[in-house]
Design a protein around this motif. Structure first.
Motif, PDB file in Angstrom:
ATOM      1  N   ASP A  17      -8.179  94.761  87.237  1.00  0.00           N
ATOM      2  CA  ASP A  17      -6.988  95.091  88.025  1.00  0.00           C
ATOM      3  C   ASP A  17      -6.292  96.301  87.391  1.00  0.00           C
ATOM      4  OD1 ASP A  17      -4.789  95.128  89.634  1.00  0.00           O
ATOM      5  OD2 ASP A  17      -3.811  93.411  88.678  1.00  0.00           O
TER       6      ASP A  17
ATOM      7  N   PRO B  42      -5.421 100.744  87.969  1.00  0.00           N
ATOM      8  CA  PRO B  42      -5.378 101.800  88.981  1.00  0.00           C
ATOM      9  C   PRO B  42      -6.692 102.575  89.020  1.00  0.00           C
ATOM     10  CG  PRO B  42      -3.888 102.298  87.154  1.00  0.00           C
ATOM     11  CD  PRO B  42      -4.432 100.934  86.919  1.00  0.00           C
ATOM     12  N   SER B  43      -6.917 103.247  90.107  1.00  0.00           N
ATOM     13  CA  SER B  43      -8.105 104.068  90.269  1.00  0.00           C
ATOM     14  C   SER B  43      -8.047 105.266  89.320  1.00  0.00           C
ATOM     15  CB  SER B  43      -8.145 104.533  91.724  1.00  0.00           C
ATOM     16  OG  SER B  43      -9.438 104.867  92.061  1.00  0.00           O
ATOM     17  N   ALA B  44      -9.207 105.782  88.920  1.00  0.00           N
ATOM     18  CA  ALA B  44      -9.259 106.900  87.974  1.00  0.00           C
ATOM     19  C   ALA B  44      -8.415 108.080  88.453  1.00  0.00           C
ATOM     20  CB  ALA B  44     -10.703 107.339  87.777  1.00  0.00           C
ATOM     21  N   MET B  45      -7.726 108.708  87.515  1.00  0.00           N
ATOM     22  CA  MET B  45      -6.890 109.867  87.848  1.00  0.00           C
ATOM     23  C   MET B  45      -7.483 111.123  87.220  1.00  0.00           C
ATOM     24  SD  MET B  45      -2.998 108.623  87.147  1.00  0.00           S
ATOM     25  CE  MET B  45      -2.318 107.134  87.863  1.00  0.00           C
TER      26      MET B  45
ATOM     27  N   GLU C 120     -13.489  92.746  89.204  1.00  0.00           N
ATOM     28  CA  GLU C 120     -13.089  94.152  89.111  1.00  0.00           C
ATOM     29  C   GLU C 120     -11.771  94.158  88.323  1.00  0.00           C
ATOM     30  OE1 GLU C 120     -14.189  97.851  89.754  1.00  0.00           O
ATOM     31  OE2 GLU C 120     -15.095  96.457  91.177  1.00  0.00           O
TER      32      GLU C 120
ATOM     33  N   GLY D 221      -9.616 104.817  84.605  1.00  0.00           N
ATOM     34  CA  GLY D 221      -9.393 104.006  85.797  1.00  0.00           C
ATOM     35  C   GLY D 221     -10.348 102.828  85.884  1.00  0.00           C
ATOM     36  N   ARG D 222     -10.143 102.019  86.920  1.00  0.00           N
ATOM     37  CA  ARG D 222     -10.951 100.806  87.040  1.00  0.00           C
ATOM     38  C   ARG D 222     -12.436 101.123  87.230  1.00  0.00           C
ATOM     39  NH1 ARG D 222      -8.094 100.130  91.744  1.00  0.00           N
ATOM     40  NH2 ARG D 222      -9.304 101.042  93.420  1.00  0.00           N
ATOM     41  N   GLU D 223     -12.741 102.327  87.743  1.00  0.00           N
ATOM     42  CA  GLU D 223     -14.135 102.683  87.994  1.00  0.00           C
ATOM     43  C   GLU D 223     -14.903 102.948  86.704  1.00  0.00           C
ATOM     44  OE1 GLU D 223     -11.459 104.127  89.111  1.00  0.00           O
ATOM     45  OE2 GLU D 223     -11.551 104.617  91.233  1.00  0.00           O
ATOM     46  N   ASN D 224     -14.203 103.426  85.649  1.00  0.00           N
ATOM     47  CA  ASN D 224     -14.921 103.903  84.463  1.00  0.00           C
ATOM     48  C   ASN D 224     -14.694 103.100  83.188  1.00  0.00           C
ATOM     49  OD1 ASN D 224     -16.067 106.233  85.848  1.00  0.00           O
ATOM     50  ND2 ASN D 224     -13.949 106.956  85.930  1.00  0.00           N
TER      51      ASN D 224
END
Lengths: 497, 125, 416
Positions: free
Chosen positions: C28, C30-33, C26, A354-357
């Motif tokens: 573009d 998706p958030s980590a799954m 940041e 994901g975008r965080e990692n």
């Protein structure tokens, strides 16, 4: 690991088999008999019927191929049972070292851990049964995977769109160069037939350029390992199609002058190609699209964690900036849609991080590389001491132990000795700028404990060399085989059983 | 210290030439073979092929290297040393006894551009 | 770790990157799954695909996949290893590639095979490049328009940029001449017809060119081999050896040739030798052909290939043996001929195969509305009757599809 000396052919026993096939033509008798009769008539006297008494389906096939179109020679494939097959390949696998076996600091190859969920997703039955020529409305899910991946890669690299047809990095290079040629040809600029390649480049760069019909011009590196801008200037002109660069380069160094290089190359009408083999260092830090590159390939099997499979399959998608977008669909470089199964793995990898990692992968890989680099510079020659990116290069041992008639330990010896200690070897004798090059790339998936263990072993090897280089000359000692005779293999090739 | 033979002519790309009338007998120097290591294959031209001065006419291969062979003179290939096809190691054993090709020289003036043994010695290290 | 390196933060490790190029945004994405979320997401996408009974081939064949194969190919030691440069710890990979090379040689009748190519079409293109490299001063190649369309497309692409003159014609022999380096013909044409290549090799060789045959490895269990036709090079796709359709890849190309051309082969080649102690072992050999040594003078730029897929096919061939592979062909052929005859009996087609011999794939000339035909088949759960450029529609049957499935397809056509 233990030595196992069989080839599958040597397990063969006449009449044995490991297959299980349906007999799907039970009950089709009358029709197939009819088929045979009809076609037999059409083909006149040319059909023969060797298998008259055999089961129907056999008879049909056997009879419908005229003699002169049939295989003549006996097909000598192994005749083995299922358990023979399973044991044989299990035994073979146990002579192999993978990322799942241990640390694999192979420079330029980005041997990061391959998460297992990705394998499962790539083998998902809702995707594996899709025929590549199925109508679009029946493959919407697969297309969405490709579109989402396109979007993700565009976000990470700063490029507009990707083609996923290339099946490997070198295949991507070739495709990217084709796009550059399309761009120039569309502008009537057909004299641009030269491509500039740094002397530190991966061997695939000049080879891909040659396959694309381009002439290679080499630009030199400065002593600090970066492209010599002064050497580049006189090479630029109306015959230059572009330059191929990897940044960070194969020494693991960031090409700081990229802005000036981009300005110069664009100024002469050329384009900039980004070899994405070293992209892992830039995840979360730099987007190649922002540095002035026009086209790039990525190695999904490096940066995006898909397994290397002993040499493939990989996937080398090519991304383009706005200016090359009109040509993206032109080069048809592989049969269908590219290596979909590999794309699915990379997609699952990106979804998980994901975008965080995703943005942490590059910095952590760079941290690991610098940590090893600094930890071993007391024992290994470090020709370029500045901060590195994802990888760096030593130039052999500081004290190779050579004295009188005893030759010192070489990079090859160090590589082989590492195998005894349970590590894969780094890339050796590349790049060609140094005679004893030892190129180390740790990746972000290794813990500090693993890095420390590697550092300890490298120190131990350096001590062994200083004391008695013979230990290293004879290495490896604890692997299924010792050093092979490669000269005889090349002089008198035996390439089949 | 690699062996250099007096009386032969040399190229900067490490080929030697022995002139015999209109024929140039061409091989590689001891320095070249020792740099290559065990030679595993010699890529040879065919008799009758045209060769050009300083253009490649073949290659030496070892396990981990390949080196192009450059013709010191222009002309037509009069003979190739077929023994090298099966025994490339002959070049390692004696690079001067085991010539690679013989060329019918088309322009003898080109010979003047080649190096003497003494001059070659300066670059072969 | 930072202390050892002598920097204050990880960001300092990028101090050599000009500030204007440091990415501060940041991504573009998706958030980590979690794994569960990834699984659900991909399952949901999968449900957007329509699962069909596949009755089309055209280079991708829906053969049965024995369950042994994925077990073996998913072994970590095979899956997560790199190209076998360090032979001492890569004997597993090197041995199966050697077995693959041997099996390709046995199937095609050729002397030497490489470790594999990306896919069949790229192997075909490389074969023609090899013809140009092997023949002196010839820069024209000829390919048959009977080759599968996707093969022709890739060949066109590969020939275009280096300026190799390419002629695509039906009568390839008519194009022979002093400038022709190579000729590429299929063993089975795009309509499914088994090609009679009698006399081709003699004429091609007389003209000083090389002959390359594009073939399907599975069918070589029963069909005349490239070597028996007198070819110099054999290429094609290994997909029919039990590789899943997988929306087009990964598949595996193969390439084999006669001994004389061995040193012009692209790609990896594994050879047998002995180690210091005299034990039989295997290494990557003839590497002086390759890009990492020869750079721009290499035979090709290929570096990675499809090794794991070559393992897949090697295991498949080991399980099948000569008998199993023959049976696969016989069952597929029986099914295809049965389908052909039943379709002809519907009166909705004109026969296209009357003068052609075929195995598992055939074409018909539709006498009905093709769009309607295809829609009805799709609605009934079948992918069949794909239309080729010349208007014919193509069908393919493998051993996976029994009589009941074929009858189901025929019924849809009958009711049209």
């Amino acid at each position: 690991m233990k030595y196992y000396d069989k080839l599958i052919f040597e397990l063969s026993h006449p009449g044995r088999s490991g297959f299980s096939l349906p007999n799907c033509f039970e009950g089709a008798g009358a029709d197939t008999q009819q088929t045979r009769a009809t076609l037999g008539t059409v083909r006149g006297g040319t059909v023969s019927c060797a298998n008259g008494g055999a089961e129907r389906s056999e008879a049909v096939c056997g009879c419908l191929i005229p003699q002169h179109l049939k295989r003549e020679s006996v097909l000598d494939l192994p005749e083995v049972s299922e358990v023979d097959v399973v044991r044989h390949y299990t035994n073979l696998s146990q002579m192999n070292f993978g990322v799942d076996t241990g640390f694999y600091p192979l420079g330029s190859c980005t041997m990061k851990y391959n998460p297992k969920i990705n394998e499962e997703m790539a083998a998902h039955p809702l995707f594996t049964g899709l025929h590549p020529l199925q109508p679009a409305e029946t493959v919407k899910g697969a297309q969405e995977v490709i579109d989402d991946l396109d979007h993700a890669l565009a976000a990470i690299t700063g490029f507009k769109h990707f083609t996923f047809l290339p099946c490997a990095g070198a295949h991507g290079e070739l495709t990217g160069l084709m796009l550059i040629r399309e761009y120039h040809m569309a502008r009537g600029d057909s004299a641009r037939t030269k491509v500039i390649v740094p002397d530190s480049a991966h061997g695939t760069n000049p080879a891909s350029a040659a396959v694309c019909g381009l002439e290679i011009v080499v630009v030199k590196s400065r002593p600090d390992g970066l492209i010599d801008v002064e050497d580049l200037k006189p090479l630029l002109g109306p015959d230059v199609a572009g330059i191929m660069m990897t940044n960070p380069n194969t020494l693991g160094l960031f090409e700081k002058d990229i802005k000036e290089i981009a300005k110069l190359v664009h100024g002469c009408g050329g384009l900039l190609y980004y070899d994405g083999a070293n992209m892992n260092a830039l995840l979360g830090a730099v987007r190649p699209g922002d540095m002035g590159f026009d086209v790039l390939h990525l190695n999904l099997h490096k940066t995006f964690s898909t397994p290397h499979g002993g040499g493939g399959p990989g996937s080398g998608p090519v991304g383009v900036a706005e200016s090359l977008l009109p040509y993206l669909g032109i080069p048809k470089v592989s049969g269908f849609h590219g290596n979909f199964g590999v794309m699915m793995r990379a997609y699952a990898y990106i979804l998980m991080l994901g975008r965080e990692n995703v943005k942490n992968a590059g910095p952590y890989a760079v941290l690991a590389a610098n940590y090893i680099k600094e930890s071993l510079k007391d024992a290994y020659k470090l020709p370029i001491p500045t901060v590195c990116k994802h990888e760096f290069v030593y130039d052999g041992l500081i004290n190779d132990g050579g004295h009188d008639d005893v030759p010192g330990a070489t990079t090859l010896d160090i590589a082989k000795r590492l195998l005894d200690y349970g590590f894969h070897a780094p890339t050796i004798y590349f790049p060609l700028l140094f005679h004893q090059a030892l190129m180390v790339e740790p990746t972000e998936t290794e813990s500090k404990e693993t890095l420390d263990a590697f550092i300890d072993v490298m120190h131990k090897i350096a001590e062994e060399a200083a004391k008695d280089p013979e230990i290293l000359h004879g290495a490896p000692h604890d692997t299924p085989i010792s050093r092979p005779d490669e000269t005889t293999a090349a002089r008198n090739p035996i390439v089949k059983a | 210290m690699s062996k250099i033979i007096e009386g032969l002519l040399y190229s900067e790309s490490h080929e030697w030439v022995k002139v015999d009338g209109d024929i140039a007998i061409i091989g590689v120097t001891d320095f070249a073979q020792s740099e290559m290591g065990d030679i595993t294959y010699v890529d040879l031209p065919a008799e009758g092929d045209e060769v050009e001065k300083d253009a490649d006419f073949g290659a030496l291969e070892s396990v981990k290297a390949s080196s192009e062979l450059y013709s010191p003179v222009s002309g037509t290939v009069a003979a190739v040393n077929e023994a090298l096809e099966d025994a490339p190691e002959l070049i390692n054993e004696d690079p001067y006894a085991n010539w690679i090709i013989k060329v019918n020289i088309s322009d003898t003036a080109e010979l003047d551009t080649l190096l003497s043994a003494a001059d070659y010695e300066k670059i072969a290290k | 770790m930072l202390e050892r390196i002598g920097v204050g933060s990880v960001a300092d490790l990028y101090s050599d990157v000009p500030d204007e190029f440091r990415y501060k945004g940041e991504y573009d994405l998706p958030s980590a799954m979690s794994e569960q979320e990834v699984r659900d997401h991909i399952e949901a996408l999968g449900r957007k695909n329509v699962q069909l009974k596949v009755f089309v081939g055209q280079g991708a064949y829906d053969h049965y996949v024995p369950s042994v194969i994925p077990y073996i190919t998913s072994r970590s030691e095979f899956l997560t290893s790199y190209t076998p440069y360090q032979s001492e710890i890569s004997q597993g990979t090197l041995r199966y590639i050697f077995e693959w090379q041997s099996m390709v040689c046995r199937l095609t009748g050729m002397d030497v095979s490489n470790a594999c190519m990306y896919d069949g079409p790229t192997a075909a293109a490389e074969a023609l490049r090899m013809c140009v490299a092997s023949t002196r001063k010839r820069n024209k190649v000829v390919m048959s328009t009977r080759l599968l369309p996707h093969v022709q497309q890739v060949v066109r692409t590969y020939m275009k940029y280096p300026g190799i003159e390419l002629v695509a014609v039906d009568d390839v022999l008519a194009e022979l001449g002093p400038d022709v380096a190579g000729v590429l013909v299929p063993s089975v044409g795009k309509h499914g017809g088994i090609q009679d290549l009698t006399g081709f090799a003699d004429k091609i060789h007389e003209a000083g060119a090389l002959m390359a045959v594009y073939c399907d490895l599975s069918t070589l269990a029963v069909l005349r081999t490239p070597a028996e036709w007198g070819a110099d090079i054999a290429v094609g796709d290994g997909q029919s050896l039990g590789l899943p359709l997988n929306y087009g890849g990964p598949y595996v190309g193969f390439m084999a040739c006669l001994k004389d051309h061995m040193r012009k082969l692209p790609g990896r080649i594994v050879g047998q030798t002995v180690d210091k102690d005299g034990k039989r072992c295997f290494v990557l050999t003839l590497q002086a052909r390759e890009q990492h040594i020869r750079r721009e003078k290499a035979t090709s730029n290929i570096c990675s290939n499809e090794s794991l897929m070559a393992l897949w096919c090697t295991v498949y061939l080991s399980l099948m043996g000569p008998e199993g592979l023959r049976k696969v062909n016989e069952l597929s052929s029986a099914g295809a001929h049965y389908l052909h005859d039943r379709l002809m009996a519907t009166g909705k087609f004109e026969d296209f195969m009357a003068t052609r011999t075929y195995l598992n794939e055939f074409c018909l000339k539709p006498l009905c509305d093709v769009a309607k035909l295809q829609k009805a088949l799709l609605d009934g759960g079948y992918f069949a009757a794909l239309q080729l450029e010349d208007g014919t529609v193509t069908f393919c049957v493998t051993e996976k599809h029994g009589k009941a499935e074929i009858d189901g397809l025929v019924k849809i056509v009958e009711e049209l």
